[in-house]
Write a protein that holds these residues in place. Sequence first.
Motif, PDB file in Angstrom:
ATOM      1  N   ILE A 138      -9.843  -6.380  25.680  1.00  8.74           N
ATOM      2  CA  ILE A 138      -9.458  -5.576  26.835  1.00  8.74           C
ATOM      3  C   ILE A 138      -7.980  -5.750  27.139  1.00  8.74           C
ATOM      4  CG2 ILE A 138      -9.806  -5.267  29.313  1.00  8.74           C
ATOM      5  CD1 ILE A 138     -12.719  -6.094  28.892  1.00  8.74           C
ATOM      6  N   SER A 139      -7.498  -6.993  27.046  1.00 17.16           N
ATOM      7  CA  SER A 139      -6.090  -7.255  27.341  1.00 17.16           C
ATOM      8  C   SER A 139      -5.169  -6.643  26.302  1.00 17.16           C
ATOM      9  CB  SER A 139      -5.843  -8.767  27.430  1.00 17.16           C
ATOM     10  OG  SER A 139      -6.077  -9.363  26.168  1.00 17.16           O
ATOM     11  N   GLY A 140      -5.709  -6.411  25.069  1.00 16.57           N
ATOM     12  CA  GLY A 140      -4.923  -5.745  24.040  1.00 16.57           C
ATOM     13  C   GLY A 140      -4.159  -6.731  23.181  1.00 16.57           C
ATOM     14  N   SER A 141      -3.898  -6.306  21.942  1.00 18.96           N
ATOM     15  CA  SER A 141      -3.148  -7.134  21.004  1.00 18.96           C
ATOM     16  C   SER A 141      -1.976  -6.329  20.475  1.00 18.96           C
ATOM     17  CB  SER A 141      -4.041  -7.557  19.829  1.00 18.96           C
ATOM     18  OG  SER A 141      -3.292  -8.245  18.872  1.00 18.96           O
ATOM     19  N   VAL A 142      -0.797  -6.884  20.572  1.00 21.58           N
ATOM     20  CA  VAL A 142       0.398  -6.150  20.181  1.00 21.58           C
ATOM     21  C   VAL A 142       0.711  -6.328  18.703  1.00 21.58           C
ATOM     22  CG1 VAL A 142       1.401  -6.228  22.481  1.00 21.58           C
ATOM     23  CG2 VAL A 142       1.853  -8.090  20.880  1.00 21.58           C
ATOM     24  N   ASN A 143       0.094  -7.321  18.060  1.00 26.01           N
ATOM     25  CA  ASN A 143       0.363  -7.588  16.657  1.00 26.01           C
ATOM     26  C   ASN A 143      -0.709  -6.944  15.788  1.00 26.01           C
ATOM     27  OD1 ASN A 143       2.618  -9.295  17.233  1.00 26.01           O
ATOM     28  ND2 ASN A 143       1.172 -10.885  17.839  1.00 26.01           N
ATOM     29  N   CYS A 144      -0.305  -6.162  14.788  1.00 27.30           N
ATOM     30  CA  CYS A 144      -1.260  -5.492  13.908  1.00 27.30           C
ATOM     31  C   CYS A 144      -0.690  -5.448  12.492  1.00 27.30           C
ATOM     32  CB  CYS A 144      -1.558  -4.080  14.405  1.00 27.30           C
ATOM     33  SG  CYS A 144      -2.842  -3.240  13.460  1.00 27.30           S
ATOM     34  N   ILE A 145      -1.556  -5.681  11.494  1.00 28.86           N
ATOM     35  CA  ILE A 145      -1.128  -5.680  10.108  1.00 28.86           C
ATOM     36  C   ILE A 145      -2.108  -4.850   9.296  1.00 28.86           C
ATOM     37  CG2 ILE A 145      -2.370  -7.856   9.772  1.00 28.86           C
ATOM     38  CD1 ILE A 145       0.725  -6.803   7.782  1.00 28.86           C
ATOM     39  N   ASP A 146      -1.579  -4.022   8.398  1.00 29.29           N
ATOM     40  CA  ASP A 146      -2.414  -3.257   7.475  1.00 29.29           C
ATOM     41  C   ASP A 146      -2.686  -4.106   6.238  1.00 29.29           C
ATOM     42  OD1 ASP A 146      -2.650  -0.914   8.975  1.00 29.29           O
ATOM     43  OD2 ASP A 146      -0.691  -0.204   8.293  1.00 29.29           O
ATOM     44  N   VAL A 147      -3.950  -4.199   5.845  1.00 28.80           N
ATOM     45  CA  VAL A 147      -4.358  -4.959   4.671  1.00 28.80           C
ATOM     46  C   VAL A 147      -5.132  -4.031   3.740  1.00 28.80           C
ATOM     47  CG1 VAL A 147      -5.772  -6.865   3.815  1.00 28.80           C
ATOM     48  CG2 VAL A 147      -4.423  -7.159   5.906  1.00 28.80           C
ATOM     49  N   ILE A 148      -4.734  -3.999   2.471  1.00 30.17           N
ATOM     50  CA  ILE A 148      -5.386  -3.132   1.491  1.00 30.17           C
ATOM     51  C   ILE A 148      -6.100  -3.997   0.457  1.00 30.17           C
ATOM     52  CG2 ILE A 148      -5.041  -1.340  -0.263  1.00 30.17           C
ATOM     53  CD1 ILE A 148      -2.503  -0.524   1.213  1.00 30.17           C
ATOM     54  N   SER A 149      -7.350  -3.651   0.183  1.00 28.31           N
ATOM     55  CA  SER A 149      -8.100  -4.343  -0.851  1.00 28.31           C
ATOM     56  C   SER A 149      -8.995  -3.342  -1.569  1.00 28.31           C
ATOM     57  CB  SER A 149      -8.927  -5.489  -0.255  1.00 28.31           C
ATOM     58  OG  SER A 149      -9.462  -6.290  -1.290  1.00 28.31           O
ATOM     59  N   ASN A 156      -5.933  -4.158  10.281  1.00 26.90           N
ATOM     60  CA  ASN A 156      -6.503  -2.882   9.850  1.00 26.90           C
ATOM     61  C   ASN A 156      -6.801  -2.992   8.354  1.00 26.90           C
ATOM     62  OD1 ASN A 156      -7.272  -0.208   9.610  1.00 26.90           O
ATOM     63  ND2 ASN A 156      -5.170   0.533   9.381  1.00 26.90           N
ATOM     64  N   LEU A 157      -8.061  -3.284   8.039  1.00 28.84           N
ATOM     65  CA  LEU A 157      -8.470  -3.488   6.648  1.00 28.84           C
ATOM     66  C   LEU A 157      -8.914  -2.164   6.037  1.00 28.84           C
ATOM     67  CD1 LEU A 157      -9.198  -5.322   4.233  1.00 28.84           C
ATOM     68  CD2 LEU A 157     -11.447  -5.640   5.280  1.00 28.84           C
ATOM     69  N   ARG A 158      -8.311  -1.827   4.901  1.00 29.90           N
ATOM     70  CA  ARG A 158      -8.686  -0.617   4.161  1.00 29.90           C
ATOM     71  C   ARG A 158      -9.146  -1.022   2.765  1.00 29.90           C
ATOM     72  NH1 ARG A 158      -3.723   3.180   4.079  1.00 29.90           N
ATOM     73  NH2 ARG A 158      -2.570   1.230   4.217  1.00 29.90           N
ATOM     74  N   VAL A 159     -10.424  -0.790   2.495  1.00 32.84           N
ATOM     75  CA  VAL A 159     -10.982  -1.062   1.171  1.00 32.84           C
ATOM     76  C   VAL A 159     -11.028   0.266   0.431  1.00 32.84           C
ATOM     77  CG1 VAL A 159     -12.901  -2.018  -0.125  1.00 32.84           C
ATOM     78  CG2 VAL A 159     -12.350  -2.947   2.139  1.00 32.84           C
ATOM     79  N   LYS A 160     -10.266   0.366  -0.650  1.00 33.62           N
ATOM     80  CA  LYS A 160     -10.080   1.638  -1.347  1.00 33.62           C
ATOM     81  C   LYS A 160     -10.583   1.559  -2.781  1.00 33.62           C
ATOM     82  CE  LYS A 160      -5.968   3.362  -0.720  1.00 33.62           C
ATOM     83  NZ  LYS A 160      -4.488   3.456  -0.678  1.00 33.62           N
ATOM     84  N   SER A 161     -11.162   2.652  -3.252  1.00 33.64           N
ATOM     85  CA  SER A 161     -11.577   2.732  -4.655  1.00 33.64           C
ATOM     86  C   SER A 161     -10.383   3.121  -5.512  1.00 33.64           C
ATOM     87  CB  SER A 161     -12.690   3.769  -4.827  1.00 33.64           C
ATOM     88  OG  SER A 161     -13.871   3.354  -4.198  1.00 33.64           O
ATOM     89  N   ASP A 162     -10.277   2.503  -6.681  1.00 31.39           N
ATOM     90  CA  ASP A 162      -9.207   2.829  -7.620  1.00 31.39           C
ATOM     91  C   ASP A 162      -9.674   2.461  -9.021  1.00 31.39           C
ATOM     92  OD1 ASP A 162      -6.622   2.494  -9.220  1.00 31.39           O
ATOM     93  OD2 ASP A 162      -5.854   3.236  -7.303  1.00 31.39           O
ATOM     94  N   PRO A 163      -9.492   3.363 -10.009  1.00 35.21           N
ATOM     95  CA  PRO A 163      -9.964   3.071 -11.372  1.00 35.21           C
ATOM     96  C   PRO A 163      -9.301   1.854 -12.006  1.00 35.21           C
ATOM     97  CG  PRO A 163      -8.571   5.041 -11.326  1.00 35.21           C
ATOM     98  CD  PRO A 163      -8.881   4.696  -9.903  1.00 35.21           C
ATOM     99  N   CYS A 164      -8.188   1.402 -11.441  1.00 37.55           N
ATOM    100  CA  CYS A 164      -7.482   0.260 -12.027  1.00 37.55           C
ATOM    101  C   CYS A 164      -8.180  -1.059 -11.738  1.00 37.55           C
ATOM    102  CB  CYS A 164      -6.057   0.178 -11.491  1.00 37.55           C
ATOM    103  SG  CYS A 164      -5.962  -0.392  -9.781  1.00 37.55           S
ATOM    104  N   CYS A 165      -9.026  -1.047 -10.697  1.00 34.44           N
ATOM    105  CA  CYS A 165      -9.516  -2.308 -10.144  1.00 34.44           C
ATOM    106  C   CYS A 165     -10.993  -2.504 -10.446  1.00 34.44           C
ATOM    107  CB  CYS A 165      -9.287  -2.333  -8.640  1.00 34.44           C
ATOM    108  SG  CYS A 165      -7.585  -1.901  -8.175  1.00 34.44           S
ATOM    109  N   GLY A 166     -11.376  -3.736 -10.673  1.00 30.96           N
ATOM    110  CA  GLY A 166     -12.769  -4.038 -10.991  1.00 30.96           C
ATOM    111  C   GLY A 166     -12.878  -5.358 -11.720  1.00 30.96           C
ATOM    112  N   THR A 167     -13.749  -5.392 -12.725  1.00 34.41           N
ATOM    113  CA  THR A 167     -13.980  -6.607 -13.508  1.00 34.41           C
ATOM    114  C   THR A 167     -13.904  -6.279 -14.987  1.00 34.41           C
ATOM    115  OG1 THR A 167     -15.446  -7.512 -11.802  1.00 34.41           O
ATOM    116  CG2 THR A 167     -15.593  -8.482 -13.995  1.00 34.41           C
TER     117      THR A 167
END
Length: 298
Positions: free
Chosen positions: A13-24, A114-125
């Motif tokens: 409720i008080s809010g957070s001023v710090n935010c980071i985008d994370v991509i996986s 802000n976590l973004r999980v994205k599909s990409d043909p480069c990534c996997g096993t």
Amino acid sequence: MKKLFLIITFYLISGSVNCIDVISYPGGRVVIEIKNPISIRSSVYFCKIKTQTECENLITAQVSDLQTVVHKDRFSLFYSFTEGIISLIFRNLSLQDTGMYQIGEIRGWNHNINLRVKSDPCCGTKTVKGYLGQTLMISCSYPVEFKTNTKSFYRLDTIAGTELIRTSGTQPHQDRFSISDDRRNKVFSVNITDVREDDVGVYSCVVINEETAVSYHSLFTVIQLREVTDDTPESPDGTLTKSESAGSSINIIIITVVVFVLLLLAVGLVLIFYKLRCKRSQGLLDRNVLESLSEVSI
């Protein structure tokens, strides 16, 4: 737990001023590091923001527990008192994990993620095979958004993994490892020289974002080095390798022996033919001599 939920709601409720985008990427993991936080006096939490006033608690650790790694489900928290860094590890990510999260200290600091999980043909096993004493090259294609980021190579022998080498901050050669980044083709490569049996294990290609106070390492491709053998593969430049050269030498010896035997047979046949011809010629000569002698007697 109810009390903890209410406290976390209060900070939302008080809010957070710090935010980071994370991509996986699906199947990967992220290591989020918060550098030099204010001295920790209460519990550290990580939660997923559901609404403006609701945050689902995923993991919480007391200050005393942070001296060792705290695990819960797919999450781990630990604090390096010497470096002043809090690390959160989020494993086995899926597309459904995309969303807004918050990490912080109850009655203290907090950061929105802000976590973004994205599909990409480069990534996997993928699986690779090593050869004793040879050099193994592992190539990692990466998404275009990480073109300018630092690249790293981890061995997944711990929860967070052990960094072996990176493209910046250390020398491009470290022990038996070397690394290079082809930004035009969005591929970085790691060479492991003098491959050994104890190199068998699980590794990961990693991109690093250290532009803010909250940095993260995205482990996006898992490499399984499953087998190390004595065989030698074909070299990248197409020249014969050790095992192939040995095989070729044996083939050459066999061919040489066969040719030599054939030559001996040919020479033997020629000698036999010549001997028969000589006998035939001698027989004709003897007949002519006898005919001549008969004529003289008459």
